[in-house]
Scaffold this motif. Sequence first.
Motif, PDB file in Angstrom:
ATOM      1  N   ARG A   1       0.835  -1.279   0.084  1.00  0.00           N
ATOM      2  CA  ARG A   1       0.082  -0.037   0.109  1.00  0.00           C
ATOM      3  C   ARG A   1       0.834   1.362  -0.045  1.00  0.00           C
ATOM      4  NH1 ARG A   1      -4.657  -1.984   4.328  1.00  0.00           N
ATOM      5  NH2 ARG A   1      -6.038  -3.075   2.813  1.00  0.00           N
TER       6      ARG A   1
ATOM      7  N   ARG B   1      -0.415  -0.342 -12.085  1.00  0.00           N
ATOM      8  CA  ARG B   1      -1.323  -1.365 -12.378  1.00  0.00           C
ATOM      9  C   ARG B   1      -1.448  -1.459 -13.933  1.00  0.00           C
ATOM     10  NH1 ARG B   1      -3.432  -3.554  -7.602  1.00  0.00           N
ATOM     11  NH2 ARG B   1      -3.554  -2.172  -5.990  1.00  0.00           N
TER      12      ARG B   1
ATOM     13  N   GLU C   1      -6.744  -3.781  -8.450  1.00  0.00           N
ATOM     14  CA  GLU C   1      -7.253  -4.501  -6.948  1.00  0.00           C
ATOM     15  C   GLU C   1      -8.586  -5.083  -7.021  1.00  0.00           C
ATOM     16  OE1 GLU C   1      -7.706  -2.872  -2.104  1.00  0.00           O
ATOM     17  OE2 GLU C   1      -7.459  -1.392  -3.705  1.00  0.00           O
TER      18      GLU C   1
ATOM     19  N   ALA D   1      -5.588  -9.818  -2.927  1.00  0.00           N
ATOM     20  CA  ALA D   1      -6.434  -8.992  -3.627  1.00  0.00           C
ATOM     21  C   ALA D   1      -6.026  -7.557  -3.911  1.00  0.00           C
ATOM     22  CB  ALA D   1      -7.706  -8.597  -2.703  1.00  0.00           C
ATOM     23  N   PHE D   2      -5.201  -7.117  -2.992  1.00  0.00           N
ATOM     24  CA  PHE D   2      -4.680  -5.737  -3.234  1.00  0.00           C
ATOM     25  C   PHE D   2      -3.684  -5.887  -4.460  1.00  0.00           C
ATOM     26  CE2 PHE D   2      -1.521  -2.320  -2.742  1.00  0.00           C
ATOM     27  CZ  PHE D   2      -2.414  -1.308  -2.736  1.00  0.00           C
ATOM     28  N   MET D   3      -2.978  -7.053  -4.494  1.00  0.00           N
ATOM     29  CA  MET D   3      -2.029  -7.016  -5.602  1.00  0.00           C
ATOM     30  C   MET D   3      -2.684  -7.629  -7.051  1.00  0.00           C
ATOM     31  SD  MET D   3       0.828  -6.314  -3.993  1.00  0.00           S
ATOM     32  CE  MET D   3       2.211  -6.820  -4.917  1.00  0.00           C
ATOM     33  N   GLY D   4      -4.016  -7.489  -6.963  1.00  0.00           N
ATOM     34  CA  GLY D   4      -4.750  -7.756  -8.048  1.00  0.00           C
ATOM     35  C   GLY D   4      -4.919  -9.273  -8.436  1.00  0.00           C
TER      36      GLY D   4
END
Length: 201
Positions: A152, A160, A172, A187-190
């Motif tokens: 973050r 991205r 995300e 999830a944050f890292m896609g």
Amino acid sequence: MPTHDRRPALYASYELAARVVTAVGDQDLSKPTPCPEYDVATLVDHLVGAADRAVAVGRGEAPAPEEFPHVQLADAPELLRQSGRAAEVAWSDDSRLEATVTMPWGETYTGETLVDMYLAELAAHSWDLAVSTGQGGELGPEIAGPALEGARAMLKPEYRDLMGKGNPFGPEVAPPEDATGWELFAAFMGRPPRLTDFAEA
């Protein structure tokens, strides 16, 4: 002055990566991964190369831009552990967190940001390999939280899909309401945060 010091989690991520790679078998090498451009074999190469690159930037060296070389699967765990030991030496001086390094793509980062960057990278690719080879995505609680905090802190929105869909990071993903620490990080890292999501992708 640095606001966060996530070096202990970075060091721990090397052993995590080594444990995950140890459980990869020859039969897994051609399997796809959540990284669109890598199968398991090439992701192992990338993980070992990134681990070594984190040592170089810890020494204040600008890493070479060329592709990471192929490594034998049997050699990869020990190479990761060797890099982990070298990283602890390279990053041991607190002044490295304020020093800057210019990366091959032209951007300059502080050591604090580079620690976050490589912590997130090693953790994410360990997760990628684990879910791709049937190990599951729950890899212990000690790294997921710091890796998410580091990601973050350093992951800009423009990173991205910078080099194509999902490369180096996809958009995300909304995590489940009851998401674990690793699922929040994935999830944050896609990444699809649950193994069933990846299996169905």
